[in-house]
Scaffold this active site. Structure first.
Site, PDB file in Angstrom:
ATOM      1  N   TYR A   1      12.740   9.104  44.149  1.00  0.00           N
ATOM      2  CA  TYR A   1      13.185   8.305  43.035  1.00  0.00           C
ATOM      3  C   TYR A   1      13.906   7.157  43.433  1.00  0.00           C
ATOM      4  O   TYR A   1      15.161   6.987  44.161  1.00  0.00           O
ATOM      5  CB  TYR A   1      14.120   9.207  41.943  1.00  0.00           C
ATOM      6  CG  TYR A   1      14.571   8.411  40.759  1.00  0.00           C
ATOM      7  CD1 TYR A   1      14.176   7.190  40.155  1.00  0.00           C
ATOM      8  CD2 TYR A   1      15.660   9.074  40.055  1.00  0.00           C
ATOM      9  CE1 TYR A   1      14.516   6.757  39.190  1.00  0.00           C
ATOM     10  CE2 TYR A   1      16.268   8.435  38.962  1.00  0.00           C
ATOM     11  CZ  TYR A   1      15.653   7.256  38.469  1.00  0.00           C
ATOM     12  OH  TYR A   1      16.227   6.693  37.311  1.00  0.00           O
TER      13      TYR A   1
ATOM     14  N   LYS B   1       8.883   8.153  42.029  1.00  0.00           N
ATOM     15  CA  LYS B   1       9.101   7.521  40.706  1.00  0.00           C
ATOM     16  C   LYS B   1       9.738   6.127  40.833  1.00  0.00           C
ATOM     17  O   LYS B   1      10.874   6.007  41.573  1.00  0.00           O
ATOM     18  CB  LYS B   1      10.095   8.490  39.904  1.00  0.00           C
ATOM     19  CG  LYS B   1      10.724   7.719  38.521  1.00  0.00           C
ATOM     20  CD  LYS B   1      11.623   8.399  37.865  1.00  0.00           C
ATOM     21  CE  LYS B   1      12.397   7.736  36.713  1.00  0.00           C
ATOM     22  NZ  LYS B   1      13.361   8.468  36.080  1.00  0.00           N
TER      23      LYS B   1
END
Length: 291
Positions: free
Chosen positions: A132, A160
């Site tokens: 992330y 992400k």
């Protein structure tokens, strides 16, 4: 593996405690409306304010409610490598399907430190790892080159990407390979992100509009870009309104409007949405046909 509309779930609180029944009903609604996965204990889930026991409990509750119908990607990253490993193992014990590991925040590691952090977690993880990257919150930014290096690890399967830099999608696709999963972390950029090779979005707006967000993602997968553009126009004011105040306060307010009785309670140091934010959310909900 992971694709489509994946809500970064809010954590409902009532009286200072996790509202388990509300969370279970919320998960059921998300799945029935077409969400393709679930992310508990991310930024939108106020993970920084959860105790270790609450963290495990929220993940276990979401897993139980999902009943294997969609993957559960649990947020387990912290700025401590050892603590991240502990949380990842706990998420695996709770039944999660993958771990979302944020780039370490506050201590500003070098690229070498970032690589060592993620590789240590991947070595110890029972679960696939989703990186992330959100530099606006962490300050640190994992480079394309570092991502390509760690993506060679069999456990590191996706990112992400919340950098807000659409060029990263192409750069990461070339560096990490077509099979490396790229998920947008920005609802407002999901159209361009998917056009450049992304396959979905870990979404804030899908908390509020799961059906519309699912339809949008499906349209991009099927190459129906005209339909996707219409849905983008319908959803764009909502994407913007949910960040008119510190997230997830506007999102919890929006949920109280589309799911009456949903608690707006939020934990300090965050506070409930301002009146101007509420007005922006109401206007966006009307634009999207949600109220």
């Amino acid at each position: 593996m992971f694709f489509g509309s994946i809500p970064a779930l809010v954590t409902p609180f009532s009286g200072g405690r996790v509202a388990e029944d509300t969370l279970q009903a919320f998960v059921e609604w998300q799945i029935s409306e077409g969400s393709d996965g679930l992310v508990p204990c991310g930024t939108t889930g106020e993970v920084a304010t959860l105790t270790s026991d609450e963290h495990r409990h929220v993940i276990a509750t979401v897993v139980e409610a999902a009943k294997g119908r969609v993957p559960v990607i649990a947020g387990t990253g912290t700025y401590s490598t050892e603590h991240s490993i502990e949380r990842t193992r706990a998420a695996a014990d709770a039944g999660a399907d993958a771990a979302l590991i944020v780039v370490p925040y506050y201590n500003k590691p070098s690229q070498a430190g970032l690589a060592a952090h993620f590789l240590a977690i991947a070595d110890a993880s029972p679960l696939p790892v989703v990186v992330y990257n959100v530099p606006s919150r962490t300050v640190a930014d994992i480079s394309v080159e570092t991502l390509a290096h760690i993506a060679k690890h069999p456990k590191i399967v996706a990112i992400k990407d919340a950098t807000g830099n659409l060029g990263r999608v192409s750069a990461q696709r070339l560096a990490c390979g077509e099979d490396f999963v790229q998920l947008s972390g920005n609802d407002d950029m999901a159209l361009g992100f998917n056009a450049m090779g992304g396959v979905g979005c870990v979404s804030v707006s899908s908390n509020i509009a799961p059906k519309l967000c699912s339809e949008f993602q499906k349209a991009t997968r099927e190459g129906r870009w005209g339909d996707a553009l219409k849905l983008q126009d319908k959803l764009y004011p909502l994407h913007a309104a949910l960040f008119t105040d510190a997230s997830p306060a506007p999102t919890k307010y929006a949920l109280s409007r589309v799911r009456p009785g949903f608690p707006t309670e939020i934990r300090l140091p965050l506070v409930e949405a301002s009146e101007s934010s509420k007005q922006a959310v109401d206007a966006a909900l009307e634009h999207a046909g949600l109220i």
